[in-house]
Each structure stands twice: as structure tokens, then as C-alpha cells.
Design a protein around this motif. Sequence first.
Motif, short mmCIF file in Angstrom:
data_model
loop_
_atom_site.label_atom_id
_atom_site.label_comp_id
_atom_site.label_asym_id
_atom_site.label_seq_id
_atom_site.Cartn_x
_atom_site.Cartn_y
_atom_site.Cartn_z
N ASP A 64 9.31 12.52 5.42
CA ASP A 64 9.55 12.88 6.59
C ASP A 64 8.76 14.08 7.24
N SER A 65 8.21 14.76 6.32
CA SER A 65 7.18 15.98 6.85
C SER A 65 5.81 15.51 7.08
N GLY A 66 5.64 14.05 6.76
CA GLY A 66 4.41 13.49 6.96
C GLY A 66 3.31 13.97 5.89
N MET A 67 3.88 14.17 4.72
CA MET A 67 2.67 14.59 3.70
C MET A 67 2.30 13.46 2.76
N VAL A 68 3.24 12.53 2.86
CA VAL A 68 2.86 11.22 2.01
C VAL A 68 3.17 10.03 2.91
N ARG A 69 3.04 9.06 2.78
CA ARG A 69 3.37 7.81 3.62
C ARG A 69 4.19 6.88 2.61
N THR A 70 5.15 6.45 3.26
CA THR A 70 5.90 5.39 2.43
C THR A 70 5.54 4.00 2.98
N LEU A 71 5.48 3.12 1.97
CA LEU A 71 4.87 1.74 2.16
C LEU A 71 5.95 0.88 1.89
N LYS A 72 6.34 -0.05 2.59
CA LYS A 72 7.47 -1.05 2.32
C LYS A 72 6.75 -2.45 2.52
N VAL A 73 6.15 -2.77 1.12
CA VAL A 73 5.23 -4.16 1.00
C VAL A 73 6.18 -5.12 0.57
N GLU A 74 5.89 -6.39 0.69
CA GLU A 74 6.62 -7.38 0.05
C GLU A 74 7.17 -7.14 -1.31
N GLY A 75 8.11 -7.44 -1.61
CA GLY A 75 8.78 -6.95 -3.09
C GLY A 75 10.10 -6.06 -2.72
N SER A 76 10.76 -5.52 -3.79
CA SER A 76 11.85 -4.93 -3.71
C SER A 76 11.69 -3.35 -3.46
N LYS A 77 10.65 -3.00 -4.08
CA LYS A 77 10.33 -1.34 -4.26
C LYS A 77 9.61 -0.84 -3.23
N LYS A 78 9.82 0.55 -2.92
CA LYS A 78 9.10 1.25 -1.95
C LYS A 78 7.86 1.76 -2.54
N HIS A 79 6.62 1.87 -2.06
CA HIS A 79 5.48 2.47 -2.68
C HIS A 79 5.34 3.65 -1.68
N PHE A 80 4.50 4.52 -2.41
CA PHE A 80 4.02 5.81 -1.77
C PHE A 80 2.54 5.97 -1.71
N ASP A 81 1.95 6.47 -0.65
CA ASP A 81 0.79 6.44 -0.38
C ASP A 81 0.19 7.88 -0.23
N ARG A 82 -0.74 8.52 -0.67
CA ARG A 82 -1.32 9.68 -0.42
C ARG A 82 -2.10 9.93 0.76
N ASN A 83 -2.74 8.60 1.34
CA ASN A 83 -3.43 8.50 2.56
C ASN A 83 -2.63 8.26 3.60
N ILE A 84 -2.34 9.38 4.63
CA ILE A 84 -1.51 9.24 5.76
C ILE A 84 -2.15 8.86 7.09
N SER A 85 -3.39 8.67 7.07
CA SER A 85 -4.12 8.22 7.99
C SER A 85 -3.88 6.78 8.37
N ARG A 86 -4.19 6.25 9.58
CA ARG A 86 -4.02 4.81 9.77
C ARG A 86 -5.17 4.05 9.24
N HIS A 87 -4.25 2.97 8.39
CA HIS A 87 -5.00 1.89 7.70
C HIS A 87 -3.89 0.91 7.11
N ASN A 88 -4.27 -0.14 6.74
CA ASN A 88 -3.48 -1.00 6.37
C ASN A 88 -3.69 -1.54 4.92
N HIS A 89 -2.87 -2.41 4.35
CA HIS A 89 -2.73 -2.92 3.08
C HIS A 89 -2.80 -4.15 2.75
N ILE A 90 -3.27 -4.52 1.41
CA ILE A 90 -3.18 -5.64 0.82
C ILE A 90 -2.54 -5.79 -0.26
N LEU A 91 -1.74 -6.79 -0.53
CA LEU A 91 -0.89 -6.90 -1.61
C LEU A 91 -1.47 -8.16 -2.56
N CYS A 92 -1.63 -7.93 -3.97
CA CYS A 92 -1.97 -9.33 -4.65
C CYS A 92 -0.48 -9.78 -5.20
#
Lengths: 132, 132
Positions: B57-85
Motif C-alpha cells: 500500500d505504501s509503494g515499497m514493494v509491488r504485489t504481483l498476481k501472475v497465473e497460479g493461485s499465489k501472490k508474488h512480491f517484487d522488490r522492483n517497483i518501477s515499470r516493468h513486466n513479467h514472464i512466467l515459466c
Amino acid sequence: MKELAEHRITRQRQVILNAVRESTGHPTASEIYEMARKSLPRISLGTVYRNLQVLSDSGMVRTLKVEGSKKHFDRNISRHNHILCTCCGRVEDVGYDLNADVEKTVGGISGYKVTGHCLTFTGVCPRCKNRK
Amino acid sequence: MKELAEHRITRQRQVILNAVRESTGHPTASEIYEMARKSLPRISLGTVYRNLQVLSDSGMVRTLKVEGSKKHFDRNISRHNHILCTCCGRVEDVGYDLNADVEKTVGGISGYKVTGHCLTFTGVCPRCKNRK
DNA sequence: TTACATGCAAAATGTTTGCAAAATC
DNA sequence: GATTTTGCAAACATTTTGCATGTAA
């Protein structure tokens, strides 16, 4: 992708497929369950989940994973993207698509064999905008 | 986005933030819990979830919702995208970005006030490709 | 008639929450 | 000292699974 032909065509399977196809939006499993219950009152949630999996594996419906914890299902299996209203949770199709060679580009960048992508926009839908 | 300054700086909060920042990948809540447990053996999963929410909420980490049931968290809060194996579940950053005016375009098409987007590619990572 | 599908209930998974005690400011 | 945060455990929501029975081919 398994062919549906490998699977038996049961009344439940048909009712579930019709429920997705007749839905105007992007229903969740439990919404589909409620729809199916109108014609098959004794159908179980487990059957709905199992069949949505089968239908998705055989390419007859599309499984959507948007923000939030629930999966949504989409009758539209052609290439298109989605937009989610952060206010009311509505999910809609959006007629915007990435360039076809983007996946090739990303394959080159990442070293992955890229098989697909998922692009979801978030925002506030017209209804919610006007409600304020 | 709430400022973290509104929140107290507890040992747990710091350990959790460090765990995300020191992670090389995109850890899930329970992975962060395991990391945090190394310095705070009595920390609870609930605390991890609560703090990840605060940090997100305070923008210090980013919450990622990729395919699959779990949330992932990302230290990188700048604009970028993801790839899932799709083979091993690994999530990686991908240095590909959409044109900045795409959101404006989609806003025009959809009538939404577009606030963001999420683009995730799926594919088979180099490690899994070579394993066959 | 036999392999696949179903209904039911229980389990599994990931996340959230109520509460009394503890820690921060 | 007031308020936030914690640990714990229980609750929650969604999805998956085991199993005996039913059914399509």
C-alpha cells in the motif's frame, strides 16, 4: 490441448458450456454453478470446477486470472485483452491487442520459448465514474 | 498510497522488507515467511501477510498476481513486466514495456479511467528447455 | 460392460481476522 | 500512556480430491 471428443458429452458438461456461452460477462465458477443449478438443481460445485477445467483444456472456454482471488471464465476464446474495474470488480473485454511479434521480441530478450501473454488493464468503469 | 511514515517501524516490518529486497526472484508470502523466520523465529504468517499489505500500500514493494493461485512480491517497483515459466513456475522480470500512451488509447476505447495495466508473458524458461 | 463422470463431503490451499498481550512512539 | 502491531488460532474463500454410485458410449 486435449480434444473435447475424448470426453463424454454429459448433460452437466453441456449445461456448463451453455452457461459460459450465454453469459454476458466473465462469470466465476460459483456464478456458473448458480446458472447451471437452474436446469440441474442437483449439480455439484465439484462437477462445475472439473468441467470448467476440461472445457478450458480443450480450448472451448478461456480461463481468466485477473486481479482478485477468483478465476473468471470467458466464452470468447479469440485473442483479446481485459479491463477490470477496481471499484466494482467488473471485468470486460477490451478491443486492444498487442502487436503479433511482441512475443517473438520478448522471447529474444528473455531466452524463454514464449507461448502466450496476458494483458489486463485496471481502471474505473463509466458506471462507477458517474456514481460519484 | 499511504506513506509508510504513518506506520511504526517494527523489527518484523524491517525484516520482511529486507527479505523482499534481498530476494533474487519474486517470492511468495510463505517464502518471505521462511526467510523472515531465520532472524525472527517466532514471527507469524499473519504478520507477514499484514506487513506485505502495508508495504504494498505504501509503494515499497509491488504485489504481483501472475497465473497460479499465489501472490508474488517484487522488490522492483518501477515499470516493468513479467514472464512466467509454465514448467517450473519461476517468475522473472522482462525488460519489455508497453508504449506509455497505451493506457490512454485503451481509456478511449473502453470509456474507463485507466489507472494501470499488467502484462505477463508465459513460456518455457531456458533451464526447462534444456532439461528435455 | 467398462471407463469416464457425478454428487457428496472432506481436505487442501492461500489469505484474512479477532483478540489479548507486547512493543512503538 | 495511547495506539499500533504482534502471535496465535480460528475463520474464510476458493479450489481440489477420494470414493461409492451412476451413466454414456
